[in-house]
Design a protein around this motif. Sequence first.
Motif: not given
Length: 134
Positions: A57, A77, A79-80
């Motif tokens: 990630v 991060w 991704n979120n």
Amino acid sequence: MPVAQAEPLLPPQPCDKYVFNGEYRVRGSNGWTVSFNSNGEYASGPAEVRFDDGGRVTGEVVSGRVVGNTIQFTIRWENNPHNQWNFWGRTSEGGHTKGEEGRAAPTDATWYAETPLACATPPAAQLPPVEGLR
């Protein structure tokens, strides 16, 4: 002809101030390695986490700083956007860091630096007193 003698190895010298010096890589106790590149007192820029299972990630260092021998940095991060890891710790002699990484999830981990910080300011040398001066 006399044989040359090797100089004795000196123990690592303490440091009053550490700084980032390029790639900084830390290893977590529960199967991941985080890395980013920064120079100087502050951390910033792209970051990456690689998991032992092959996952990866990317993210961004949103804050971070080395003060004396303490270190703190936070990575968000991609991704979120609510997934932030907060790292804090202390350096040992030689610039290696041992600390804890905490986050909102219950999977907190201890971590250590695989790459050392650099010494920016060695401690002031203790000079012997000069006789006759007061």
